[in-house]
Write a protein that holds these residues in place. Sequence first.
Motif, short mmCIF file in Angstrom:
data_model
loop_
_atom_site.label_atom_id
_atom_site.label_comp_id
_atom_site.label_asym_id
_atom_site.label_seq_id
_atom_site.Cartn_x
_atom_site.Cartn_y
_atom_site.Cartn_z
N SER A 162 0.85 -1.19 0.00
CA SER A 162 0.00 0.00 0.00
C SER A 162 0.88 1.24 0.00
O SER A 162 2.10 1.15 0.18
CB SER A 162 -0.92 0.02 1.23
N LEU A 163 0.25 2.38 -0.16
CA LEU A 163 0.98 3.64 -0.18
C LEU A 163 1.64 3.95 1.16
O LEU A 163 2.55 4.78 1.23
CB LEU A 163 0.02 4.78 -0.54
N SER A 164 1.19 3.28 2.23
CA SER A 164 1.72 3.57 3.56
C SER A 164 2.90 2.69 3.94
O SER A 164 3.45 2.83 5.03
CB SER A 164 0.61 3.41 4.60
N ASP A 165 3.31 1.79 3.06
CA ASP A 165 4.38 0.84 3.41
C ASP A 165 5.78 1.44 3.30
O ASP A 165 6.68 1.05 4.04
CB ASP A 165 4.32 -0.39 2.49
N ALA A 166 5.97 2.30 2.32
CA ALA A 166 7.30 2.84 2.06
C ALA A 166 7.15 4.11 1.25
O ALA A 166 6.08 4.40 0.70
CB ALA A 166 8.16 1.82 1.30
N ARG A 196 11.86 2.86 4.48
CA ARG A 196 12.77 2.87 3.35
C ARG A 196 12.26 3.83 2.27
O ARG A 196 11.06 4.05 2.14
CB ARG A 196 12.91 1.47 2.76
N THR A 197 13.21 4.33 1.48
CA THR A 197 12.88 5.27 0.41
C THR A 197 13.40 4.75 -0.92
O THR A 197 14.57 4.38 -1.05
CB THR A 197 13.49 6.65 0.69
N GLU A 198 12.51 4.76 -1.92
CA GLU A 198 12.88 4.39 -3.29
C GLU A 198 12.55 5.57 -4.20
O GLU A 198 11.54 6.25 -4.00
CB GLU A 198 12.11 3.15 -3.75
N ILE A 199 13.40 5.80 -5.18
CA ILE A 199 13.17 6.89 -6.12
C ILE A 199 13.32 6.38 -7.55
O ILE A 199 14.19 5.55 -7.83
CB ILE A 199 14.12 8.09 -5.86
N GLU A 200 12.46 6.85 -8.42
CA GLU A 200 12.45 6.42 -9.82
C GLU A 200 13.30 7.35 -10.67
O GLU A 200 13.20 8.58 -10.55
CB GLU A 200 11.01 6.41 -10.33
N GLY A 215 20.09 9.88 0.44
CA GLY A 215 18.72 9.91 0.98
C GLY A 215 17.83 8.81 0.48
O GLY A 215 16.71 8.64 0.97
N ALA A 216 18.29 8.04 -0.50
CA ALA A 216 17.50 6.94 -1.03
C ALA A 216 18.15 5.60 -0.66
O ALA A 216 19.37 5.52 -0.51
CB ALA A 216 17.35 7.04 -2.55
N ASP A 217 17.32 4.59 -0.52
CA ASP A 217 17.81 3.24 -0.26
C ASP A 217 17.77 2.39 -1.53
O ASP A 217 18.57 1.47 -1.70
CB ASP A 217 16.95 2.55 0.80
#
Length: 282
Positions: A162-166, A196-200, A215-217
């Motif tokens: 869900s949107l609240s997971d990460a 955790r943070t993911e970026i595209e 700042g990203a994992d």
Amino acid sequence: MTHPPLPDLILEPLIRAALMEDLGTYGDITTRTVIPAGTTYAACLRAREAGVVSGLQIAAIAFRLVDPALTVTAHAADGDRIEPGVTLMEITGSAASILSAERVALNFAGRLSGIATLTAAFVAETKGTDTRITCTRKTTPGLRLVEKQAVLHGGGFNHRSSLSDAILIKDNHIAAAGGIRPVLRAVKAQASHMIRTEIEVDRIDQLEEVLEEGGADVVLLDNMDTPTLREAVALTNGRLILEASGNMTLERIAEVSATGVDYISSGALTHSARTLDLGLDF
């Protein structure tokens, strides 16, 4: 890998809603009309084609919700590889009850087995690498929990549920927030250390910016061709987890996994899987 079943208590509301939808206002009027009261029978849930089975736990719950007196005997487990003609489950008791639960049980088991089977095919293409196959949030509304469980049964892994997971920063977030550096600085300033943070990114220069800023994992490498994925893996050199996504068809998985990315995510696992042919025989 064996995955423990979900608690029946969590699954029951979903299955109950499907049964209510199928039984309608007056229940199974065909069965009530043509099956003499008290008729008992034995039915077998069988595979009509090869694959990986999922949804047997749900099928059993469907039969029991319609009639707790039914005896349900499992001959296979979710995650098993199956061949045509194999008996997966036997249900004995009231013929009327079996018939009333049949379609819901088969709908779930066929749909989820299709997802598990497609996932297994994707996983097979990663052989010899450390790349993991993962699903996305492109699931059937209301069925995400069980569809993601089917991915696990096929040997895959789950992305966020869900949107609240990460925190997953997509291209539209970057555009709305003013760029890669602003969104990553916002994460560093505000996000919990437990998230955790993911970026595209879809270009190498964006990846370079992420590596410089920090700042990203995890970095999602979106719609990159195979040579660019190789370049991204070399540039990152293990500093971040890399996930390849976008146009990840079954035919591409072997070459993409060979680039060294950590994960390959595909929405096709859940939105394009073909239902596996299962049948209930009296």
